[in-house]
Design a protein around this motif. Sequence first.
Motif, PDB file in Angstrom:
ATOM      1  N   LEU A  55       0.614  -0.810  -0.015  1.00  0.00           N
ATOM      2  CA  LEU A  55       0.014  -0.420   0.039  1.00  0.00           C
ATOM      3  C   LEU A  55       0.494   1.078  -0.502  1.00  0.00           C
ATOM      4  CD1 LEU A  55      -3.115   1.452   0.465  1.00  0.00           C
ATOM      5  CD2 LEU A  55      -2.495   1.181   2.627  1.00  0.00           C
ATOM      6  N   ASP A  56       0.742   1.908  -0.839  1.00  0.00           N
ATOM      7  CA  ASP A  56       1.096   3.579  -0.981  1.00  0.00           C
ATOM      8  C   ASP A  56      -0.232   4.234  -0.557  1.00  0.00           C
ATOM      9  OD1 ASP A  56       3.843   3.870  -1.829  1.00  0.00           O
ATOM     10  OD2 ASP A  56       2.545   2.465  -3.654  1.00  0.00           O
TER      11      ASP A  56
ATOM     12  N   VAL B 185      -6.484   3.084  -5.734  1.00  0.00           N
ATOM     13  CA  VAL B 185      -6.470   1.312  -6.211  1.00  0.00           C
ATOM     14  C   VAL B 185      -6.579   0.357  -5.966  1.00  0.00           C
ATOM     15  CG1 VAL B 185      -5.311   0.731  -8.751  1.00  0.00           C
ATOM     16  CG2 VAL B 185      -5.099   3.326  -8.449  1.00  0.00           C
TER      17      VAL B 185
ATOM     18  N   THR C  57      -4.727  -1.297  -2.874  1.00  0.00           N
ATOM     19  CA  THR C  57      -2.728  -1.021  -2.688  1.00  0.00           C
ATOM     20  C   THR C  57      -2.207   0.929  -3.315  1.00  0.00           C
ATOM     21  OG1 THR C  57      -0.954  -1.618  -4.087  1.00  0.00           O
ATOM     22  CG2 THR C  57      -3.100  -1.183  -5.724  1.00  0.00           C
ATOM     23  N   SER C  58      -3.398   1.089  -3.405  1.00  0.00           N
ATOM     24  CA  SER C  58      -3.143   2.842  -3.604  1.00  0.00           C
ATOM     25  C   SER C  58      -4.351   3.415  -3.567  1.00  0.00           C
ATOM     26  CB  SER C  58      -2.783   2.939  -5.316  1.00  0.00           C
ATOM     27  OG  SER C  58      -2.043   4.548  -5.131  1.00  0.00           O
TER      28      SER C  58
ATOM     29  N   SER D  47      -5.364   7.907  -2.791  1.00  0.00           N
ATOM     30  CA  SER D  47      -4.385   9.712  -2.869  1.00  0.00           C
ATOM     31  C   SER D  47      -5.769  10.516  -2.404  1.00  0.00           C
ATOM     32  CB  SER D  47      -3.851   9.859  -3.987  1.00  0.00           C
ATOM     33  OG  SER D  47      -4.230   9.777  -4.903  1.00  0.00           O
TER      34      SER D  47
END
Lengths: 156, 147
Positions: free
Chosen positions: B54-55, B123, B134-135, B137
Amino acid sequence: MKTRRTTLAVVLIALSALSGACLAKDKAATPDETGARAATLTRFDAAVHGDTSLLESLLADDLDYCHSNGDCQGKRAYIDSMKTGTMKYRSIEPTIDSAKLLGQVAVILGHAKVNATRDGAELNMQIGFTSVLVWRAGRWQLTSWRSLTLPDAPAK
Amino acid sequence: MRRLLPVLFVLLATAAMGASRGDEAAARATVLARFDAALRADTGALERLLADDLDYCNFRGECESKRQYIDELKTGVLRYAAIAPTVEKVKLFADTAAVTGKVTATATRAGVQRTIHAAYLAVLVWRDSRWQLTSWSTTLLELNETK
């Protein structure tokens, strides 16, 4: 016995053809991280040069392009804004911080220093971005873009 | 041998299609479940809902890993008081989904309470037979801060 041999031969040929087709497909389609990074940087370059025909191939038809002010555009609206001069990029200095490959999708994180004019207003800002690319028609295409103005940006 | 042919066909078809994949409804549900788990600081649920790679990038552009995000909730450094999310769009790409929407969240981080209204891009990736974030923002649309 003869029938059995014939059937076995047909099955083997079918399997061989299938694996051959898979290999050929893999060779032709190679969605890798380097290509995703390159497509991201090329897209910035095309935006600065107002190269709308290059953008046509770099942007996916289902693009959601969301600016740092929260406004979102589709592919047509984004390209039209450049054609009409509503959006004019003078310079973009991008840095890619990370690239994650998820099969036929790539997620790129980065930041950029952007100098542009939008609706006649000067923009001089540092942005952070998330770029989602999808591998279609043998190339990476931008399908989702989200940016934010970084807090210490000297926004005008 | 002839009797084996249908079996062979089924095996090949299954291999070509790949393992069962997540759908749009499940992707939406996962995004909403993640908000709910964050609100309740349910770190057990978050362990399953967040991908190991993960980000998690907040509205300031600061990014954290899965461990850092979960640890903040565990230790109480980050505490959500309310989260009101909407899912606007889901795009499916085989084993990946891009989900966009808006959220209004009130949270306290390091003693500062903020209410943010933001647009997000999540995402998700289909792994271990479930969607995982996983992402993440966000773009800040409005901020109210109380110290």
